[in-house]
Design a protein around this motif. Structure first.
Motif, PDB file in Angstrom:
ATOM      1  N   TYR A   1      24.853 -48.757  23.593  1.00  0.00           N
ATOM      2  CA  TYR A   1      26.305 -48.633  23.410  1.00  0.00           C
ATOM      3  C   TYR A   1      26.921 -50.021  23.533  1.00  0.00           C
ATOM      4  CZ  TYR A   1      31.025 -47.303  25.130  1.00  0.00           C
ATOM      5  OH  TYR A   1      32.373 -47.184  25.337  1.00  0.00           O
ATOM      6  N   VAL A   2      27.524 -50.511  22.447  1.00  0.00           N
ATOM      7  CA  VAL A   2      28.014 -51.901  22.437  1.00  0.00           C
ATOM      8  C   VAL A   2      29.437 -51.970  21.856  1.00  0.00           C
ATOM      9  CG1 VAL A   2      27.564 -54.264  21.630  1.00  0.00           C
ATOM     10  CG2 VAL A   2      25.637 -52.705  22.006  1.00  0.00           C
ATOM     11  N   PRO A   3      30.467 -52.111  22.703  1.00  0.00           N
ATOM     12  CA  PRO A   3      31.822 -52.307  22.177  1.00  0.00           C
ATOM     13  C   PRO A   3      31.895 -53.618  21.374  1.00  0.00           C
ATOM     14  CG  PRO A   3      31.881 -51.821  24.534  1.00  0.00           C
ATOM     15  CD  PRO A   3      30.445 -52.101  24.185  1.00  0.00           C
ATOM     16  N   CYS A   4      32.518 -53.571  20.186  1.00  0.00           N
ATOM     17  CA  CYS A   4      32.600 -54.769  19.332  1.00  0.00           C
ATOM     18  C   CYS A   4      33.993 -55.377  19.334  1.00  0.00           C
ATOM     19  CB  CYS A   4      32.317 -54.403  17.879  1.00  0.00           C
ATOM     20  SG  CYS A   4      30.666 -53.848  17.602  1.00  0.00           S
TER      21      CYS A   4
ATOM     22  N   VAL B   1      26.732 -48.517  17.906  1.00  0.00           N
ATOM     23  CA  VAL B   1      25.895 -47.573  18.654  1.00  0.00           C
ATOM     24  C   VAL B   1      24.550 -47.447  17.937  1.00  0.00           C
ATOM     25  CG1 VAL B   1      26.912 -45.536  17.525  1.00  0.00           C
ATOM     26  CG2 VAL B   1      25.831 -45.296  19.744  1.00  0.00           C
ATOM     27  N   ALA B   2      23.473 -47.532  18.710  1.00  0.00           N
ATOM     28  CA  ALA B   2      22.146 -47.531  18.097  1.00  0.00           C
ATOM     29  C   ALA B   2      21.276 -46.476  18.778  1.00  0.00           C
ATOM     30  CB  ALA B   2      21.525 -48.917  18.229  1.00  0.00           C
ATOM     31  N   PHE B   3      20.536 -45.728  17.964  1.00  0.00           N
ATOM     32  CA  PHE B   3      19.749 -44.584  18.424  1.00  0.00           C
ATOM     33  C   PHE B   3      18.268 -44.901  18.270  1.00  0.00           C
ATOM     34  CE2 PHE B   3      23.891 -43.232  17.091  1.00  0.00           C
ATOM     35  CZ  PHE B   3      24.269 -42.250  18.001  1.00  0.00           C
ATOM     36  N   MET B   4      17.585 -45.108  19.372  1.00  0.00           N
ATOM     37  CA  MET B   4      16.170 -45.498  19.314  1.00  0.00           C
ATOM     38  C   MET B   4      15.249 -44.317  19.623  1.00  0.00           C
ATOM     39  SD  MET B   4      13.999 -48.143  21.660  1.00  0.00           S
ATOM     40  CE  MET B   4      13.001 -46.863  22.445  1.00  0.00           C
TER      41      MET B   4
ATOM     42  N   GLY C   1      11.610 -47.538  16.687  1.00  0.00           N
ATOM     43  CA  GLY C   1      12.560 -48.022  15.687  1.00  0.00           C
ATOM     44  C   GLY C   1      13.931 -47.483  16.027  1.00  0.00           C
ATOM     45  N   ILE C   2      14.932 -47.813  15.198  1.00  0.00           N
ATOM     46  CA  ILE C   2      16.303 -47.563  15.631  1.00  0.00           C
ATOM     47  C   ILE C   2      17.239 -47.354  14.442  1.00  0.00           C
ATOM     48  CG2 ILE C   2      16.924 -50.022  15.726  1.00  0.00           C
ATOM     49  CD1 ILE C   2      18.052 -49.236  18.633  1.00  0.00           C
ATOM     50  N   THR C   3      18.231 -46.498  14.655  1.00  0.00           N
ATOM     51  CA  THR C   3      19.290 -46.276  13.654  1.00  0.00           C
ATOM     52  C   THR C   3      20.583 -46.856  14.216  1.00  0.00           C
ATOM     53  OG1 THR C   3      18.211 -44.250  12.952  1.00  0.00           O
ATOM     54  CG2 THR C   3      20.519 -44.531  12.299  1.00  0.00           C
ATOM     55  N   ARG C   4      21.189 -47.783  13.498  1.00  0.00           N
ATOM     56  CA  ARG C   4      22.352 -48.520  14.018  1.00  0.00           C
ATOM     57  C   ARG C   4      23.593 -48.185  13.199  1.00  0.00           C
ATOM     58  NH1 ARG C   4      20.539 -54.139  12.799  1.00  0.00           N
ATOM     59  NH2 ARG C   4      19.598 -53.039  11.069  1.00  0.00           N
ATOM     60  N   LEU C   5      24.685 -47.891  13.895  1.00  0.00           N
ATOM     61  CA  LEU C   5      25.913 -47.472  13.218  1.00  0.00           C
ATOM     62  C   LEU C   5      27.136 -48.082  13.887  1.00  0.00           C
ATOM     63  CD1 LEU C   5      24.994 -43.675  13.212  1.00  0.00           C
ATOM     64  CD2 LEU C   5      24.792 -45.211  11.251  1.00  0.00           C
ATOM     65  N   ILE C   6      28.232 -48.114  13.132  1.00  0.00           N
ATOM     66  CA  ILE C   6      29.538 -48.440  13.724  1.00  0.00           C
ATOM     67  C   ILE C   6      30.362 -47.155  13.737  1.00  0.00           C
ATOM     68  CG2 ILE C   6      31.742 -49.639  13.352  1.00  0.00           C
ATOM     69  CD1 ILE C   6      29.862 -51.718  14.148  1.00  0.00           C
ATOM     70  N   VAL C   7      30.906 -46.813  14.900  1.00  0.00           N
ATOM     71  CA  VAL C   7      31.804 -45.657  15.009  1.00  0.00           C
ATOM     72  C   VAL C   7      33.066 -46.118  15.757  1.00  0.00           C
ATOM     73  CG1 VAL C   7      29.901 -43.974  15.033  1.00  0.00           C
ATOM     74  CG2 VAL C   7      30.775 -44.877  17.198  1.00  0.00           C
ATOM     75  N   SER C   8      34.042 -45.206  15.902  1.00  0.00           N
ATOM     76  CA  SER C   8      35.225 -45.589  16.684  1.00  0.00           C
ATOM     77  C   SER C   8      34.902 -45.540  18.170  1.00  0.00           C
ATOM     78  CB  SER C   8      36.441 -44.714  16.395  1.00  0.00           C
ATOM     79  OG  SER C   8      36.197 -43.837  15.358  1.00  0.00           O
ATOM     80  N   ARG C   9      35.774 -46.149  18.963  1.00  0.00           N
ATOM     81  CA  ARG C   9      35.487 -46.257  20.392  1.00  0.00           C
ATOM     82  C   ARG C   9      35.576 -44.908  21.124  1.00  0.00           C
ATOM     83  NH1 ARG C   9      36.266 -51.392  22.860  1.00  0.00           N
ATOM     84  NH2 ARG C   9      35.644 -50.272  24.729  1.00  0.00           N
ATOM     85  N   HIS C  10      36.411 -44.007  20.675  1.00  0.00           N
ATOM     86  CA  HIS C  10      36.559 -42.692  21.326  1.00  0.00           C
ATOM     87  C   HIS C  10      36.899 -42.789  22.806  1.00  0.00           C
ATOM     88  CE1 HIS C  10      35.192 -40.310  17.883  1.00  0.00           C
ATOM     89  NE2 HIS C  10      34.316 -41.264  17.669  1.00  0.00           N
ATOM     90  N   LEU C  11      37.678 -43.788  23.180  1.00  0.00           N
ATOM     91  CA  LEU C  11      37.949 -43.996  24.614  1.00  0.00           C
ATOM     92  C   LEU C  11      38.683 -42.802  25.234  1.00  0.00           C
ATOM     93  CD1 LEU C  11      38.787 -47.796  24.835  1.00  0.00           C
ATOM     94  CD2 LEU C  11      36.789 -46.592  25.738  1.00  0.00           C
ATOM     95  N   ASP C  12      39.580 -42.169  24.472  1.00  0.00           N
ATOM     96  CA  ASP C  12      40.318 -41.032  25.037  1.00  0.00           C
ATOM     97  C   ASP C  12      39.412 -39.839  25.301  1.00  0.00           C
ATOM     98  OD1 ASP C  12      42.634 -42.464  25.022  1.00  0.00           O
ATOM     99  OD2 ASP C  12      43.234 -41.768  23.016  1.00  0.00           O
TER     100      ASP C  12
END
Ligand code: FAD
Ligand code: 5PR
Length: 373
Positions: A207-210, A217-220, A170-181
């Motif tokens: 890891y999926v840029p939107c 980002v999803a944690f399985m 199973g998986i936990t799915r979230l939206i976070v900032s890109r943190h590119l820097d």
């Protein structure tokens, strides 16, 4: 012909798509959503050509394209070593926040004149064409649609035979900032990256840029791993195994989140009398092929096309299931097989067979259409 009317339970992707498509064909539509506002829960979503074609037919594609991206590559890593990098040339695909897809459909539904009722809980239906509301109201229609998700009350009130099968993960799915820097300079951070770890334990981060700002980002983890499936996610555990994603994990650990056990549900029939089931109420699937919403929207549009000018709605519903169901059934089975055997980790799943649904031309969309993506 007299004006036809539909009552729809559930304003998720399936219900909104069906409502828009029926309105476009001259039907009146009332859409019932039990939540106090139209809002999608969940994090990010991937759509393939089939889903994008449906959005085009619904008049919602431009709004979705404005708020979604096509990552340069779909990359798969095992223990942070790149196995494959697939550009999907010739297969249009977009990644986005679910909220943005939902908003595009909700705005379009309002624009075409769907009557949307929030705080309107559905408790069941009658095959003669009646929707029962929690308020005590009974709503009659030429067509009743159960688009009320995997826990569908419409479905359960009518005694459909349902089979539920759970996968081990199973998986936990979230939206976070890109943190590119913070991540360090690399073009790779614009890719979808599917990070699999098998040793010392099975943990995976998708890891999926939107868009420019947001990362899905999803944690399985296996459902029987209490620490891997804990919410909020266990920061120490995840950053120990994925140190290069530490800034993302740190933000993810501040969000409550929900762990969803992968599930596949099937029903014996999609239709009882004047009641049709669409989306997860009929066919919840595991997300490996990223086609749950795609299939939901295809079947919603197909339903509208089938009943639109039908003299005999019962016959049209039977024909709809016969035409649309086989593609969805195959998609569901293949997605389940990929999930159960953790095949996405190999990065080699982009076969003609597994891309069948993505490349399928949905009913109600034109074969000649070339998507400008
Ligand atoms: P839902 O989205 O569940 O909508 C149902 C609606 O009905 C909700 O608004 C709910 O509030 C309302 N409702 C429920 N009960 C009632 C009631 N009694 N009365 C009134 N209203 C009610 N699909 C993709 O295409 N691409 C992906 O990348 C993808 N990733 C996924 C990842 C995961 C982990 C999961 C579990 C699924 C994923 N899916 C994906 C699948 C996709 O999310 C679903 O298939 C899709 O959301 C189903 O839409 P729906 O409208 O049928 O149901
Ligand atoms: N693909 C997508 C996805 O959201 C998930 C999976 C695959 C787009 C997880 O939700 O395999 O779990 C997956």
């Amino acid at each position: 012909m007299s004006r036809q009317h539909a009552e729809i339970a559930g304003a998720g992707f399936a219900g909104l798509a069906a409502a828009i498509a029926l309105r476009q064909r001259g039907w009146t539509v009332t859409l019932h959503e039990r939540a106090p506002e139209l809002r999608s829960i969940g994090a990010g979503i991937v759509l393939w050509e089939n889903g994008l074609r449906v959005l085009h037919a619904l008049g919602a594609l431009d709004a979705v394209l404005e708020r979604s991206v096509t990552p340069p590559f779909y990359e798969t890593r095992i223990h942070n070593v790149t196995m494959t990098k697939h550009p999907f040339l010739g297969d249009p695909w977009r990644t986005m926040a679910r909220r943005d897809l939902h908003q595009a459909l909700a705005s379009r539904a309002a624009e075409v004149g769907v009557e949307i009722r929030v705080n309107s809980e559905v408790i069941g239906a009658d095959p003669k064409g009646v929707l029962y509301l929690e308020s005590g109201e009974e709503r009659s229609a030429d067509l009743v649609v159960g688009a009320d998700g995997v826990g569908s009350r419409v479905r359960d009130s009518l005694g459909f035979n349902i089979e539920r099968r759970r996968s081990r993960d199973g998986i936990t799915r979230l939206i976070v900032s890109r943190h590119l820097d913070d991540l360090g300079r690399s073009e790779d951070w614009h890719n979808v990256i599917d990070f699999w770890n098998f040793a010392p334990r099975i943990l995976r981060i998708l890891y999926v840029p939107c868009n420019e700002r947001e990362l899905y980002v999803a944690f399985m983890a296996p459902a029987d791993d209490p620490e891997g499936s804990a919410v909020p996610i266990a920061e120490d555990l995840w950053s120990e195994h994925f140190p290069y994603l530490a800034p993302i994990i740190a933000e993810a650990a501040t969000i409550e989140g929900r762990y969803d056990h992968y599930e596949t549900t099937t029903v014996d029939t999609w239709v009882k009398g004047r009641v049709a089931l669409i989306g997860d109420s009929a066919h919840a699937m595991t997300p490996s092929l990223a086609q749950g919403a795609g299939c939901a929207m295809m079947n919603a549009l197909g339903l509208a096309v089938s009943v639109a000018d039908a003299g005999d709605i019962d016959a049209a519903l039977a024909a709809w299931e016969k035409v649309e169901r086989p593609v969805t059934d195959r998609c569901q089975q293949r997605s389940k097989m990929l999930t159960d055997q953790r095949i996405l980790s190999r990065g080699e799943w982009m076969t003609d067979e597994l891309l069948e649904t993505a490349r399928h031309i949905p009913t109600g969309t034109s074969r000649e259409l070339e998507l400008a993506i």
